[in-house]
Motif scaffolding. Structure first.
Motif: not given
Ligand SMILES: *Cc1c(COP(=O)(O)O)cnc(C)c1O
Length: 463
Positions: A291-305, A325-336
């Motif tokens: 825990l934890s290692s969760s991924m989301i995949f998006v067909k059109n990446k423009k939505h992430l941005y 990757l901070g440009k497409i994250s929910l968080q600011c600091g993010r663990r690996n």
């Protein structure tokens, strides 16, 4: 640091030994917790000699999730190849928001994301990211769906009556996320399921039409790949036809069983996945990663941005933005959370991950066969699920599970579907063997025999 590491090694040795002798930790009744273990924080520092025994007691008292007696949740076991990556992530302490702060680790994350996107069949337009858990990847999908309808929510706020659709068997993060996203819990439409726990597409259509007539703006359908209790798979292809017709975002919550993507034998359970807008997977469930290692995949990446980048317009990205990757994250600091999955995947290969998934279904078959061959059991689940729901004799599931826990015998939970309540055995730990599953039932049977009186007393109505 060296001293701390040797202390850590010693603690782990102690833990591994204790796991063999006591696969289930003796539960500490909640009301005794602060008396049994000294958790208090003081003004003065504590010397090592006093600290170490407290720490050891704490470690050995924690519920054990890696042993062959843990079937309680949708994770379990301890894969050392993944643990290695996790320990290194802690030592390195990179933050995944920029290439400057995470460097090669950005490459690790992007390699994993790209590899899974290829497996889905999505090209260069697609992208994805890691988040803090399946609830959060579901949240990201809801935000993207909300923002994709083009009513300027990100700047103006929610001004329309939006609705989201999910099955009655779906995860509780959906209504929770509706509160966070401004859509509101009352605008979540729960679509009934068939007897296998799968969403009924016709009822979805009806609900959408009704909402449209009443002036609502439908923004998202959430399909589940592996519902939390029954492990059911919603019919993605049928749902995607409806979503296309009404131009609604289709997300697949694959937190539990989306990892069937890795298996030739079971991928058909998510047939049509390439047609959806977003898809999430928890590597910390079927793929044996801590825990934890969760991924989301998006067909059109423009939505992430568009939803997660506060300044950058996706059209004007530099190469550098691709790596920040901070440009497409929910968080600011993010663990690996990527490295542990990478150390696992790199060492066992995609074929190893496939075996892991297949093994869980194999263990589930062993469990269902055992139940089917024994008249003392009632089976509620069906093929192609790693959650096996059953009752034993006429004892309430809740009583058996509670007593098994209180007597530190087995960790297993219960759930319900429609009017039935039952024990839910989860065969998600691929390190288990067939004997461990048979052993689970044998243990349960002798336990019930031994504690029959107590169970009967528990079942009596309270005076
Ligand atoms: C476990 C689960 C989640 C939540 O994932 P977390 O990582 O625990 O937040 C969401 N959906 C489904 C179907 C799940 O099984």
């Amino acid at each position: 640091m060296r001293e701390t590491l040797s202390q850590f090694n010693q603690l782990v040795e102690d833990l591994l030994l204790d796991e063999k002798e006591n696969p289930v930790s003796e539960p500490i009744p909640a009301q005794d917790l602060y008396e049994r273990i000294d958790l208090s924080l003081q003004d003065e520092p504590l010397d090592k000699e006093s600290f170490y025994p407290i720490l050891k007691e704490l470690v050995l008292s924690a519920p054990k999730t890696a042993t062959r007696a843990f079937f309680n949740q949708l994770f379990g076991g301890r894969n050392e190849k993944a643990v290695l990556g996790e320990l290194l992530s802690v030592m390195l302490n990179n933050s995944m928001y920029t290439y400057k702060a995470a460097g090669v680790m950005i490459g690790v994350e992007k390699t994993i994301i790209r590899s899974v996107l290829d497996m889905i069949g999505w090209g260069e337009q697609a992208n994805g990211t890691f988040a803090a858990g399946g609830s959060m990847t579901n949240f990201m999908s809801m935000l993207m769906a909300r923002d994709a309808v083009g009513s300027n929510v990100t700047t103006k706020g929610v001004r329309e009556k939006m609705t989201v659709y999910t099955s009655t068997e779906s995860h509780y993060s959906i209504p929770k996320n509706a509160t966070f996203s401004g859509i509101g819990r009352e605008q979540v439409r729960y679509i009934p399921t068939n007897e296998l726990g799968q969403m009924e597409p016709d009822l979805l259509s009806e609900e959408i039409q009704k909402d449209l007539k009443n002036g609502y703006l439908p923004v998202m359908v959430n399909a589940t790949a592996g519902t939390t209790v029954l492990g059911a798979f919603d019919p993605i292809s049928d749902l995607s036809v409806i979503c296309k017709e009404y131009n609604i975002w289709l997300h697949v919550d694959g937190a539990y069983c989306g990892s069937v993507l890795f298996s030739k034998n079971y991928r058909h359970l998510i047939e049509g996945i390439e047609a959806v807008d977003s898809f999430s997977i928890n590597a910390h469930k079927m793929l044996g990663t801590p825990l934890s290692s969760s991924m989301i995949f998006v067909k059109n990446k423009k939505h992430l941005y568009e939803s997660f980048s506060n300044d950058a317009n996706y059209l004007y990205q530099t190469d550098h933005d691709e790596l920040n990757l901070g440009k497409i994250s929910l968080q600011c600091g993010r663990r690996n959370d990527a490295l542990k999955f990478w150390t696992l995947w790199k060492q066992i290969g995609t074929s190893g991950l496939e075996k892991m998934v297949d093994k869980q279904f194999e263990l589930a078959d062993v469990a269902r066969t055992y139940i089917a061959q024994n008249d003392d059991y009632t089976l509620y689940s069906f093929e192609d699920s790693v959650g096996i729901c059953f009752n034993y004799k006429d004892f309430p599931a809740k009583d058996i599970c509670t007593l098994l826990y209180e007597k530190a015998t087995l960790m297993v939970g219960y759930g319900h579907f429609r009017q039935d309540e039952f024990i839910r055995l989860v065969t998600i730990n691929a390190q288990n063997e067939k004997e461990d599953i048979v052993n689970f039932f044998r243990t349960l049977e002798s336990f019930v025999e031994k504690h029959k009186e107590e169970l009967l007393a528990m079942a009596l109505p309270e005076q």
